[in-house]
Design a protein around this motif. Structure first.
Motif, mmCIF file in Angstrom:
data_model
loop_
_atom_site.group_PDB
_atom_site.id
_atom_site.type_symbol
_atom_site.label_atom_id
_atom_site.label_comp_id
_atom_site.label_asym_id
_atom_site.label_seq_id
_atom_site.Cartn_x
_atom_site.Cartn_y
_atom_site.Cartn_z
ATOM 1 N N GLY A 13 -40.117 59.133 39.830
ATOM 2 C CA GLY A 13 -40.345 59.734 38.513
ATOM 3 C C GLY A 13 -39.591 61.029 38.394
ATOM 4 O O GLY A 13 -39.438 61.755 39.377
ATOM 5 N N GLU A 37 -43.573 65.008 31.773
ATOM 6 C CA GLU A 37 -42.606 63.905 31.671
ATOM 7 C C GLU A 37 -42.456 63.183 33.009
ATOM 8 O O GLU A 37 -42.394 61.948 33.072
ATOM 9 C CB GLU A 37 -41.242 64.425 31.195
ATOM 10 C CG GLU A 37 -40.231 63.292 30.966
ATOM 11 C CD GLU A 37 -38.800 63.775 30.769
ATOM 12 O OE1 GLU A 37 -38.593 64.966 30.458
ATOM 13 O OE2 GLU A 37 -37.890 62.945 30.930
ATOM 14 N N CYS A 38 -42.437 63.972 34.065
ATOM 15 C CA CYS A 38 -42.220 63.431 35.405
ATOM 16 C C CYS A 38 -43.381 62.517 35.826
ATOM 17 O O CYS A 38 -43.178 61.410 36.333
ATOM 18 C CB CYS A 38 -42.072 64.596 36.375
ATOM 19 S SG CYS A 38 -41.677 64.113 38.056
ATOM 20 N N ASP A 41 -43.383 59.366 33.827
ATOM 21 C CA ASP A 41 -42.296 58.489 34.249
ATOM 22 C C ASP A 41 -42.672 57.769 35.553
ATOM 23 O O ASP A 41 -42.357 56.587 35.735
ATOM 24 C CB ASP A 41 -41.029 59.326 34.443
ATOM 25 C CG ASP A 41 -39.828 58.475 34.804
ATOM 26 O OD1 ASP A 41 -39.606 57.451 34.138
ATOM 27 O OD2 ASP A 41 -39.113 58.840 35.765
ATOM 28 N N ARG A 237 -42.410 51.298 40.407
ATOM 29 C CA ARG A 237 -41.489 50.963 39.316
ATOM 30 C C ARG A 237 -40.430 50.016 39.852
ATOM 31 O O ARG A 237 -40.138 49.999 41.055
ATOM 32 C CB ARG A 237 -40.858 52.225 38.738
ATOM 33 C CG ARG A 237 -39.930 52.955 39.696
ATOM 34 C CD ARG A 237 -39.387 54.224 39.070
ATOM 35 N NE ARG A 237 -38.866 53.950 37.754
ATOM 36 C CZ ARG A 237 -39.080 54.752 36.706
ATOM 37 N NH1 ARG A 237 -39.773 55.865 36.842
ATOM 38 N NH2 ARG A 237 -38.584 54.438 35.540
ATOM 39 N N LYS A 360 -31.276 58.949 35.655
ATOM 40 C CA LYS A 360 -31.300 58.246 34.363
ATOM 41 C C LYS A 360 -30.071 57.356 34.203
ATOM 42 O O LYS A 360 -30.171 56.235 33.698
ATOM 43 C CB LYS A 360 -31.364 59.259 33.210
ATOM 44 C CG LYS A 360 -32.684 60.018 33.107
ATOM 45 C CD LYS A 360 -33.814 59.114 32.638
ATOM 46 C CE LYS A 360 -35.120 59.883 32.469
ATOM 47 N NZ LYS A 360 -36.268 58.980 32.217
#
Lengths: 400, 480
Positions: A13, A37-38, A41, A237, A360
């Motif tokens: 993340g 956000e981290c 994610d 993920r 990203k």
């Protein structure tokens, strides 16, 4: 024999705030924004974190000493938090600490977060005078500023490779024009305006031969990563990003005090690069590294770094710059997010911000299609602290 | 025989034409005399100029022999902390020496010189370095502003191999209140000019000179050169005439080239006289300040053996005109300049660290590895040569008297400065060693990679809130 860090740790993340002159944000606000956000994610809960590494350089400008500000701001539940500081390479140091903690088997899930609040000084540029030499600073250190220190490398590069100031400045202008092009396409970047070569060349001189557009943004911002064991990563993920190399080199004093350094390259960058390529098993960095975020605090730094990292042969970076090799649509895009130049440079956050862009891009998640680099395999970040004659450089390589 | 073994001088690079002052503040009604004055750079003061003159003086000689250093001035930077001790530290002199400041009168230069002759004569000292230096503040627009100039002279007093023997003196002392200043006042006060001229200058200098002639049964014609301050041009000529001297005997007062350098003035004139002297010449020098010291020396054959010095002549010829009066005000801190918030970040001088590292900071001493011979600055305990790395194998190595070349440089507009851009760079020393230094007395356009530089002792900063002037060495293009 140590076997390095390759493929032992994965990033699951990341978060990064918008960088800029964020007059309405405190360092604590930035910490929370990047962390939110981290965490989202990574898809984990705060209580899953077992330890944290926290990077901030100018602590007196923002959060104060120690690591308590991270723990207090995020209300981390009595977990170990370590503060790192290594000049402008501070962000990567926080990441390195987190990765080593996981690789050692001490922890499974660790946070690295870097922050810097620079715009509370009341003036442009970095805060205060140089602080490289402790109490000797006031006594025997010249009135060095960051642009001046790197300008001396430009002077030297021009002299060593026989460029007159016009040729040299034009070469450097192309570096900045490229970064502005990239920054203009990045919603989170600090400076989002394209510039022309003529604008760059004719800008006011900050430290001869560097002009305003040769210098990076002085910004507020924060960035964060959550790392875990490689063998656990896919539980979180489908597209974790694996750490292939993490290296760091520091000046031995030879550059500043011995007379063999040519002043036209950064020795630590070369050394850290060599070690990182070895760790990652890379034979030909010019061919194998798909893209990079390097520490372009000044245009000359980026140019020289291309040679130090062996993307370009010594003294030949001008040819690669002119050929557009490092443009967003070039063979080896550099600073796809705008770099320090345009994304901005909140010191403690920069190393993690570079990783954020690589992460990203590798995941195919650059916000806009026009920013997305096609099918990248390996991304490199290069994070430099200090001055060319006396510094620290870290190199990280990440990949799928 | 006791006498002068060597001489040196220093005149700062900047000169300001009197018309520049008149053009800026002439509305105040003072009348300029023709000429120009020497103006210390913003990083120069009495101490730094004294060091520069001393370096010129000791050139080619063994400074280790110096066992006493006097500094004469009326503009001592420190009221408490011996200024002469700072000069001695900058010169890397041994600690077992006597140092003293001679202050508060324009005759301090000649008094220090006479005291040096006494010290050597009596045998208490063997080699006395006398530095006389002045950089006096004057109120903008006043007559003193046209008159005062900055400069320094240095004389080495010894009793062997002297280039000029000390022959005699005659002193007069009056509590003559021509100029005065108390405590921490910035500017001096002066009584009416006509009073100073008629009751002081034209009486006390002739009294001292006549006293000397009578005391030693000499005639004015016996002197090759007669030197005394020229603060009143017409009266200077009148005194010469009254003494019966010929024009050829008059030593240039430098009043229209350097200005009145206060306590340094008679010493600088003596240096200039020695530069042109031949064996056998008698030189008469007189000061003016709360009376007058008149003294004379006789030049010996040794003067032919003294190595070349920059002296007054070369420093006089090496100059750059300061065309901006406003810049002069900024240099002398006579106007409040906005150097930005960055410039307001305070410096707290760590005095204990300064003392511990005094040789590093004030004498520019580094170290040289006894194993591999590599000079390094600042001094290291672990050798910087990657092929050596010897630990604790170092000896002191002084860089201040070594030349070098510019390895790289920049002109920095971001660094707070009273005279931007801040020029600095890395210097590679002849014989080895590299370090970064501020550059001074130069223009950005004139600096090139590879050009030769020398080191000069300068005031790095003035930390007014804590009352500290910080000094260290800067690089500068070879001056002359």
């Amino acid at each position: 024999m140590a076997d390095g860090i390759k493929d032992k740790v994965a990033i699951i993340g990341m978060g990064c705030t918008k960088f800029g002159e964020l007059w309405d944000k405190s360092a604590e606000d930035l910490i929370v924004d990047a962390f939110k956000e981290c965490l989202e994610d990574a898809g984990i809960d705060k209580k899953d974190l077992q330890a944290a590494w926290f990077g901030v350089h100018f602590e007196e400008q923002s959060v104060g000493k120690g690591a308590t500000s991270l723990a207090l701001t995020l209300k981390l539940p009595f977990i170990p938090v370590t503060r790192t500081e290594n000049f402008c390479a501070t962000g990567t140091e926080a990441f390195r600490g987190a990765c080593y903690a996981v690789a050692s088997g001490a922890y499974d899930i660790v946070l690295a977060l870097g922050v810097e609040k620079l715009k509370d000084t009341g003036y442009g540029g970095l805060p205060g005078g140089p602080s490289l030499m402790g109490t000797r600073n006031a006594l025997i250190m010249p009135k060095l500023t960051a642009p001046g220190a790197f300008a001396m490398m430009a002077t030297r590069y021009f002299a060593v490779y026989g460029l007159n100031p016009e040729e040299g400045k034009r070469m450097l202008a192309k570096v900045s024009v490229k970064s502005h092009y990239n920054g203009a396409r990045n919603p989170k970047a600090h400076l989002r305006r394209e510039v022309t070569e003529e604008q760059v060349i004719n800008a006011p001189i900050i430290a001869w031969p560097l002009g305003l557009f040769d210098c990076c943004g002085v910004s507020d911002g924060a960035a964060a990563a959550i790392v875990t064991r490689a063998d656990m990563a896919r539980k979180f993920r489908p597209d974790p990003v694996y750490v292939k190399a993490l290296q760091i080199a520091l000046s031995s004093g030879e550059e500043l005090m011995y007379t063999k350094w040519d002043g036209a390259h950064v020795e630590t960058a070369y050394r850290a690069g060599v070690l990182a390529y070895k760790e990652a098993g890379i034979k030909n960095p010019r061919q194998e590294i798909s893209m990079a975020e390097v520490h372009d605090c000044f245009s000359i730094t980026e140019a020289v770094t291309m040679e130090d990292l062996q993307f370009s042969p010594r003294g030949k970076v001008k040819e690669d710059i002119e050929a557009g090799r490092f443009n967003l649509d070039g063979e080896q895009p550099i600073q796809p997010d705008g770099g320090l130049k345009c994304f901005g440079h909140p010191i403690g956050a920069s190393g993690l911000r570079m990783l954020y862009e690589m992460y990203k891009q590798l995941q195919g998640k650059a916000q806009l299609p026009e920013r997305q680099i096609k099918d990248p395999k390996l991304g490199l970040t290069h994070n430099m602290g200090g001055f060319p004659a006396m510094n620290v450089v870290s190199v990280a390589i990440v990949g799928l | 025989m006791v006498g002068i073994k060597s001489y040196g001088a220093y005149i700062p690079r900047y000169r300001m034409n009197h018309n520049t002052i008149f053009g800026a503040v002439g509305f105040l009604g003072t009348f300029p005399t023709p000429g120009e004055k020497a103006v210390a750079n913003h990083d120069e003061d009495t101490i730094t100029m004294a060091v520069a003159a001393a370096i010129d003086c000791i050139n080619g000689l063994k400074r280790e022999a110096i066992d006493c250093l006097y500094l004469a001035t009326t503009s001592q930077p420190y009221l408490l902390r011996q200024n002469s001790a700072i000069v001695a530290a900058a010169l890397d002199l041994e600690p077992n020496i006597r140092t003293a400041d001679f202050i508060a009168s324009n005759k301090a230069g000649t008094t220090a010189l006479l005291s040096a002759f006494d010290a050597v004569n009596s045998g208490t000292s063997s080699n006395v370095l006398v530095c006389a230096s002045d950089s006096r503040l004057s109120k903008p627009g006043g007559s003193q502003e046209y008159l005062y100039g900055d400069g320094a002279g240095a004389l080495w007093v010894a009793d062997d191999q002297v280039i000029a023997t000390f022959e005699g003196f005659y002193s007069v002392s009056y509590d003559f209140p021509d100029r005065w200043k108390i405590g921490t006042e910035k500017f001096e006060h002066a009584w009416e000019d006509r009073f100073i001229r008629d009751e002081g200058y034209t009486k006390m200098i002739p009294e001292a000179i006549s006293g000397l002639l009578k005391k030693y049964d000499l005639k004015i014609k016996d002197f090759a050169k007669i030197a005394f301050p020229g603060i009143y041009a017409r009266e200077h000529a009148a005194i010469i005439k009254r003494l019966g001297a010929e024009p050829g005997q008059i030593q240039d007062t430098l009043i229209d080239k350097v200005g009145d350098t206060g306590a340094a003035s008679p010493v600088i004139m003596l240096v200039a006289a020695l530069e042109d002297a031949k064996p056998g010449d008698k030189i008469l020098v007189a000061s003016f300040g709360n009376g007058s010291d008149a003294l004379f020396v006789q030049v010996t054959e040794n003067i032919k053996n003294l190595g070349e010095r920059r002296g007054v002549k070369k420093y006089l010829a090496s100059k750059k005109e300061l065309t901006s009066y406003e810049k002069y005000l900024a240099f002398r801190n006579l106007t409040t300049m906005d150097i930005g918030l960055r410039g307001e970040v305070g410096i707290r001088t760590p005095m204990s660290a300064l003392y511990r590292e005094r040789k590093t900071i004030l004498a520019l001493c580094g170290s040289r590895c006894k194993k591999c011979g590599t000079p390094q600055y600042p001094p290291q305990r672990v050798c910087v040569n990657p092929d050596c790395g010897a630990v604790d194998e170092m000896e002191d190595y002084r860089f201040s008297d070594r030349r070098g070349v510019v390895f790289t440089y920049t002109g920095d507009n971001l660094a707070a400065s009273i005279d931007p851009p801040s020029i600095y760079g890395l210097v590679d020393f002849d014989g080895g060693g590299r370090y970064w230094f501020d550059f001074t007395d130069c223009d950005l356009d004139s600096i090139k990679v590879g050009m030769p530089v020398e080191m000069t002792f300068r005031r790095r900063y003035a930390d007014e809130p804590t009352g500290v002037y910080g000094y260290s060495w800067k690089a500068t293009p070879i001056r002359a």
